[in-house]
Design a protein around this motif. Structure first.
Motif, PDB file in Angstrom:
ATOM      1  N   ILE A  13      33.347  40.904  47.495  1.00 27.67           N
ATOM      2  CA  ILE A  13      33.921  39.568  47.618  1.00 27.67           C
ATOM      3  C   ILE A  13      32.878  38.501  47.305  1.00 27.67           C
ATOM      4  O   ILE A  13      33.164  37.508  46.625  1.00 27.67           O
ATOM      5  N   LYS A  14      31.665  38.723  47.767  1.00 29.59           N
ATOM      6  CA  LYS A  14      30.590  37.757  47.490  1.00 29.59           C
ATOM      7  C   LYS A  14      30.364  37.605  45.992  1.00 29.59           C
ATOM      8  O   LYS A  14      30.197  36.488  45.485  1.00 29.59           O
ATOM      9  N   LYS A  15      30.392  38.721  45.275  1.00 36.59           N
ATOM     10  CA  LYS A  15      30.172  38.692  43.830  1.00 36.59           C
ATOM     11  C   LYS A  15      31.340  38.027  43.103  1.00 36.59           C
ATOM     12  O   LYS A  15      31.177  37.368  42.075  1.00 36.59           O
ATOM     13  N   LEU A  16      32.537  38.182  43.654  1.00 37.06           N
ATOM     14  CA  LEU A  16      33.731  37.611  43.030  1.00 37.06           C
ATOM     15  C   LEU A  16      33.821  36.096  43.172  1.00 37.06           C
ATOM     16  O   LEU A  16      34.560  35.442  42.438  1.00 37.06           O
ATOM     17  N   MET A  17      33.091  35.536  44.115  1.00 32.43           N
ATOM     18  CA  MET A  17      33.253  34.115  44.431  1.00 32.43           C
ATOM     19  C   MET A  17      33.033  33.194  43.233  1.00 32.43           C
ATOM     20  O   MET A  17      33.616  32.116  43.151  1.00 32.43           O
ATOM     21  N   ASP A  18      32.189  33.594  42.287  1.00 30.39           N
ATOM     22  CA  ASP A  18      31.939  32.761  41.106  1.00 30.39           C
ATOM     23  C   ASP A  18      33.053  32.858  40.075  1.00 30.39           C
ATOM     24  O   ASP A  18      33.088  32.074  39.125  1.00 30.39           O
ATOM     25  N   TYR A  19      33.964  33.809  40.270  1.00 34.25           N
ATOM     26  CA  TYR A  19      34.988  34.068  39.245  1.00 34.25           C
ATOM     27  C   TYR A  19      36.419  33.997  39.764  1.00 34.25           C
ATOM     28  O   TYR A  19      37.369  34.092  38.989  1.00 34.25           O
ATOM     29  N   VAL A  20      36.553  33.832  41.074  1.00 36.93           N
ATOM     30  CA  VAL A  20      37.874  33.868  41.716  1.00 36.93           C
ATOM     31  C   VAL A  20      38.030  32.674  42.651  1.00 36.93           C
ATOM     32  O   VAL A  20      37.072  32.260  43.302  1.00 36.93           O
ATOM     33  N   ASP A  21      39.227  32.113  42.719  1.00 36.30           N
ATOM     34  CA  ASP A  21      39.544  31.095  43.720  1.00 36.30           C
ATOM     35  C   ASP A  21      40.170  31.796  44.917  1.00 36.30           C
ATOM     36  O   ASP A  21      41.298  32.292  44.846  1.00 36.30           O
ATOM     37  N   PHE A  22      39.419  31.850  46.014  1.00 40.09           N
ATOM     38  CA  PHE A  22      39.883  32.550  47.204  1.00 40.09           C
ATOM     39  C   PHE A  22      40.660  31.620  48.132  1.00 40.09           C
ATOM     40  O   PHE A  22      40.326  30.429  48.273  1.00 40.09           O
TER      41      PHE A  22
END
Length: 321
Positions: free
Chosen positions: A32-41
């Protein structure tokens, strides 16, 4: 560099976002931490939302007859109706969402393997089910990318989740642009779609060919319905091999006997699980570069999501499920 659409993902708030677990902890998660730059959570904690607070006494799923209830053993409080009401109301209000990442084994958020008990008294679990919120997500949004954070430690599961998530986000982004944009999207995804479901790809091809007969609005509706069906099955090893060989045939007339033999041997190693599919994809992409095949180089089959997310680490658990 390929520009990827930013998926919108509903996530359990205790995962990286807020210390709202029953014991007041936050769970740190590298995926999830890695996804933060590519995903709107969009973080949510159903248990906090129904007023249980943080920290709080634990809750559990209890089976009575054929029904499941969400109970708090220490207080005997029944929060089943509150959770169902919140789940239905919240999920009815989400828009432009491409996926969910939910807390593993949570009695509210879990998608599977949530322990079910016979009573609120101490004793072993009698079975497993989904959490009340997670189960409702699976019922209403099975066509979206849905996973538990624990399962995303497995490379294969993570790869499939990312592929579905970023493809759905790309489709959602181009929908307002009309049928011509959908046709371009379809062309770029031909081989990826073939790997997931060749029969559904054929249906999508027919839908686009009947544009004059059905009109633009109806064609878009039918195509969107087929998209929802496409990812119902995963891209299996045999499907990947068939697609890889289909691409390989474009280059085969230009290759030496030794090059052909090498590729076929590599494909067999992949079939025997002795070589990752990335090795096969890399050599196909090298052929596309060598022979300047822009159509193949533009296919999402080679990079359906940002390359930086391609982390080959694997927990070694849950390999083929």
């Amino acid at each position: 560099m390929e520009a990827f659409a930013r998926p919108r993902v509903v996530v359990s708030k205790c995962l990286e976002f807020e210390a709202c677990r029953y014991n007041g902890d936050v769970i740190y998660n590298d995926v999830i931490k890695k996804l933060m730059d590519y995903v709107d959570f969009v973080p949510v904690c159903p248990e906090v939302e129904i007023g249980l607070g943080t920290p709080r006494e634990t809750i559990r799923i209890v089976k009575k007859g054929e029904d499941h209830f969400l109970l708090q053993p220490s207080t005997q409080r029944d929060v089943t109706n509150e959770m169902r009401t919140f789940s239905d109301g919240y999920l009815a209000g989400i828009i432009d969402t491409d996926g969910f990442i939910l807390k593993t084994r949570s009695p509210s958020c879990g998608l599977k393997e949530v322990k079910v008990y016979a009573s609120t008294e101490k004793g072993p679990a009698i079975g497993h089910s989904s959490g009340l919120f997670g189960g409702r997500v699976a019922e209403l949004y099975s066509h979206l990318a849905i996973e538990e954070e624990g399962r995303l430690n497995n490379f294969t599961i993570r790869d499939r989740f990312y592929t579905k998530l970023f493809t759905l986000a790309a489709f959602r982004n181009i929908l307002p642009q009309g049928l011509q944009a959908i046709k371009s999207f379809h062309e770029k995804n031909q081989f990826l779609f073939m790997a997931y479901s060749n029969p559904t790809l054929k249906v999508m091809n027919r839908i686009l060919k009947k544009e004059q007969e059905n009109g633009e609005e109806r064609t878009i509706q039918l195509y969107a319905k087929a998209m929802n069906k496409l990812f119902n099955r995963t891209a299996r090893s045999d499907s990947n091999r068939k697609v890889a060989y289909e691409i390989f045939k474009r280059f085969q007339p230009h290759l030496s006997v030794k090059e052909i033999a090498f590729f076929e041997e590599l494909l067999q190693k992949y079939a025997n699980k002795k070589e990752p599919f990335s090795s096969v994809a890399t050599i196909l992409k090298s052929y596309a570069i060598r022979f300047e095949d822009s159509e193949i180089l533009g296919q999402t089959f080679f990079a359906p999501y940002p390359e930086i997310l391609l982390e080959i680490s694997d927990s070694g658990k849950g390999r083929d499920y």
